[in-house]
Design a protein around this motif. Structure first.
Motif, short mmCIF file in Angstrom:
data_model
loop_
_atom_site.label_atom_id
_atom_site.label_comp_id
_atom_site.label_asym_id
_atom_site.label_seq_id
_atom_site.Cartn_x
_atom_site.Cartn_y
_atom_site.Cartn_z
N ALA A 1 5.70 -16.84 -13.38
CA ALA A 1 6.73 -16.58 -12.37
C ALA A 1 6.71 -15.12 -11.94
N GLY A 2 6.64 -14.20 -12.92
CA GLY A 2 6.59 -12.79 -12.58
C GLY A 2 5.35 -12.44 -11.77
N LEU A 3 4.22 -13.02 -12.16
CA LEU A 3 2.96 -12.76 -11.44
C LEU A 3 3.04 -13.27 -10.01
N ALA A 4 3.55 -14.50 -9.84
CA ALA A 4 3.62 -15.09 -8.50
C ALA A 4 4.56 -14.32 -7.60
N ILE A 5 5.75 -13.97 -8.12
CA ILE A 5 6.73 -13.24 -7.31
C ILE A 5 6.18 -11.85 -6.96
N GLY A 6 5.58 -11.18 -7.95
CA GLY A 6 5.01 -9.86 -7.68
C GLY A 6 3.92 -9.89 -6.63
N LEU A 7 3.03 -10.89 -6.71
CA LEU A 7 1.97 -11.01 -5.72
C LEU A 7 2.52 -11.28 -4.33
N CYS A 8 3.51 -12.17 -4.25
CA CYS A 8 4.11 -12.46 -2.94
C CYS A 8 4.73 -11.22 -2.32
N LEU A 9 5.49 -10.47 -3.12
CA LEU A 9 6.12 -9.26 -2.60
C LEU A 9 5.07 -8.21 -2.25
N ARG A 10 4.00 -8.15 -3.02
CA ARG A 10 2.93 -7.20 -2.72
C ARG A 10 2.26 -7.53 -1.39
N LEU A 11 2.00 -8.82 -1.16
CA LEU A 11 1.38 -9.22 0.09
C LEU A 11 2.31 -8.97 1.28
N LEU A 12 3.60 -9.22 1.10
CA LEU A 12 4.55 -8.95 2.17
C LEU A 12 4.60 -7.46 2.50
N SER A 13 4.60 -6.62 1.46
CA SER A 13 4.61 -5.18 1.69
C SER A 13 3.33 -4.74 2.40
N ALA A 14 2.19 -5.30 1.97
CA ALA A 14 0.93 -4.96 2.63
C ALA A 14 0.94 -5.38 4.09
N ARG A 15 1.50 -6.55 4.35
CA ARG A 15 1.57 -7.02 5.74
C ARG A 15 2.47 -6.10 6.58
N ARG A 16 3.60 -5.70 6.02
CA ARG A 16 4.48 -4.80 6.76
C ARG A 16 3.79 -3.46 7.02
N ARG A 17 3.07 -2.96 6.03
CA ARG A 17 2.35 -1.70 6.25
C ARG A 17 1.27 -1.87 7.31
N SER A 18 0.59 -3.02 7.28
CA SER A 18 -0.46 -3.26 8.27
C SER A 18 0.12 -3.32 9.68
N VAL A 19 1.25 -4.00 9.83
CA VAL A 19 1.88 -4.10 11.14
C VAL A 19 2.35 -2.72 11.61
N ALA A 20 2.96 -1.96 10.68
CA ALA A 20 3.43 -0.62 11.05
C ALA A 20 2.27 0.28 11.44
N GLU A 21 1.16 0.19 10.71
CA GLU A 21 -0.01 1.00 11.04
C GLU A 21 -0.60 0.59 12.38
N LYS A 22 -0.60 -0.71 12.67
CA LYS A 22 -1.10 -1.16 13.96
C LYS A 22 -0.24 -0.62 15.10
N VAL A 23 1.08 -0.64 14.89
CA VAL A 23 1.97 -0.12 15.92
C VAL A 23 1.71 1.37 16.13
N ARG A 24 1.57 2.12 15.02
CA ARG A 24 1.28 3.55 15.16
C ARG A 24 -0.06 3.78 15.83
N ARG A 25 -1.06 2.97 15.48
CA ARG A 25 -2.38 3.12 16.08
C ARG A 25 -2.34 2.81 17.57
N ASP A 26 -1.60 1.76 17.94
CA ASP A 26 -1.47 1.42 19.36
C ASP A 26 -0.77 2.54 20.13
N GLU A 27 0.26 3.13 19.50
CA GLU A 27 0.96 4.22 20.17
C GLU A 27 0.05 5.42 20.35
N ARG A 28 -0.77 5.72 19.32
CA ARG A 28 -1.69 6.84 19.44
C ARG A 28 -2.73 6.57 20.53
N LEU A 29 -3.23 5.34 20.58
CA LEU A 29 -4.20 4.99 21.62
C LEU A 29 -3.57 5.08 23.00
N GLN A 30 -2.33 4.63 23.11
CA GLN A 30 -1.67 4.70 24.41
C GLN A 30 -1.50 6.15 24.84
#
Length: 385
Positions: free
Chosen positions: A153-182
């Motif tokens: 249970a701890g492993l599964a919950i930790g992995l899910c939260l880790r993936l969600l955090s990575a996805r949020r960072r990826s989206v935020a980085e994409k937004v920043r990259r798009d703004e820099r390109l613009q």
């Protein structure tokens, strides 16, 4: 900043308070069961070891790595002591719950090597619980099943939260990259165009100063006007860094194509502008109008830089029911520098703008002579007729 961080901090405190209450209830329940089945003071060791791990779990945010290591070390020690002293099976429910929190927290936040090491340590504790396990009719000792479930249970919950955090960072980085390109595109498209015009007019003024000094004042006035345009363009670019409600529109509309062509024709080859007959360009969406302007602007800028021997330029803007087609052609003779220019940032910026709106860009030398830039930009369904 403190006002923004306070809600998250308060949520974490409330979560730890609730977790502490669960730990306390689990410890009390386990002590009751041990006292009832084993009698005497057998419950003391298991509850003390479980309480230590639970406290470590509550303090995990201070240092997740050391918290996990300490919790696993206490669990291993408890297993060995229970084995040697013939005490009730360890880790008990409270300790298993604390270890689950520590493993999940480590997997969620620590770097991959450390997270894997903590997860492996938790698995080792589950395997070690077999040393103190008592026989079970189901074949799997209850203490092992309990700890295995908590670890998973701890492993599964930790992995899910880790993936969600990575996805949020990826989206935020994409937004920043798009703004820099613009911003990079706007700096290139807007400022470079005006600076190129100023440089060309300055070169022409130097020649006039030697041959026809009386015309210098007019040329300097043109340079001053071009500098003012560049300053205004820079202000529009800076507007990208401000709130949308405060920023001035960055992309001028197609109704200013005639002004653009007129400015270019003042210090470059003659330009013939062909616009759609009877077309009211103000009904075009702003993103379409701005992109049309930028394609023409970048094409004329490239001609100024790389096709100074061109004698004429034709800018054609046509529209059918579904798309706007922009073509800019010149009659300059082929040159090596011109052939290698297709990889420049200007063409990259134009292509990015067009592809973002579902359009296409074709640029290259013409069969007979000169260079052609052909852009197709689909119109939204609401503007088609």
């Amino acid at each position: 900043m403190r006002a923004q961080g306070w809600p998250a901090e308060r949520t974490g405190v409330m979560a730890d308070v609730g977790l502490g209450a669960v730990f306390a209830a689990t410890l009390a329940f386990w002590a009751f069961l041990i006292a009832r089945s084993w009698g005497g003071d057998y419950w003391r060791f298991g509850c003390a070891a479980g309480a230590v791990v639970c406290v470590i779990a509550l303090a995990r945010r201070r240092d997740r790595t050391w918290a996990a290591v300490a919790g696993l070390a206490v669990a291993v020690a408890a297993v060995l002591v229970a084995r040697l002293a013939h005490l009730p099976s360890e880790p008990g429910p409270a300790m298993a719950l604390g270890l689950s929190v520590l493993v999940g927290s480590a997997v969620r936040a620590l770097p991959a090597p450390s997270a894997c090491a903590v997860a492996a340590g938790g698995c080792a504790v589950v395997a070690g619980s077999l040393l103190t396990a008592h026989a079970s009719s189901s074949g799997v000792p209850s203490v092992t099943a309990l700890n295995g479930t908590g670890w998973l249970a701890g492993l599964a919950i930790g992995l899910c939260l880790r993936l969600l955090s990575a996805r949020r960072r990826s989206v935020a980085e994409k937004v920043r990259r798009d703004e820099r390109l613009q911003l990079a595109r706007e700096l290139h498209d807007v400022v470079a165009h005006h600076i190129t015009g100023i440089v060309l007019q300055t070169q022409a003024t130097r020649l006039l100063a030697r041959k026809r000094p009386e015309t210098v004042d007019g040329s300097l006035a043109d340079i001053e006007a071009a500098g003012s345009d560049a300053l205004a363009a820079m202000r529009r670019v800076v507007g990208l860094l401000r709130d949308a409600d405060d920023a001035a529109p960055v992309a001028p509309g197609p109704e200013r194509l005639s002004d653009l062509v007129e400015r270019f024709g003042g210090h470059g080859p003659a330009v013939c502008l062909r616009l759609p007959d009877g077309e009211d360009e103000s009904v075009w969406p702003p993103e379409v109008a701005g992109t049309v302007y930028r394609v023409v602007q970048e094409s004329l800028t490239n001609i100024s830089r790389h096709a100074r021997h061109a004698r004429s330029v034709t800018v054609s803007v046509a529209r059918d029911r579904e798309a706007v087609v922009v073509e800019v052609v010149d009659d300059a003779s082929p040159a090596p520098a011109r052939r290698h220019h297709r990889g420049g940032y200007g063409l990259v910026g134009m292509r990015e703008r067009l592809e973002a709106l579902g359009g296409t860009l074709c640029a290259g030398p013409r069969p007979e002579a000169g260079w052609s830039v052909l852009a197709t930009l689909p119109l939204p369904a609401r503007t088609r007729r």
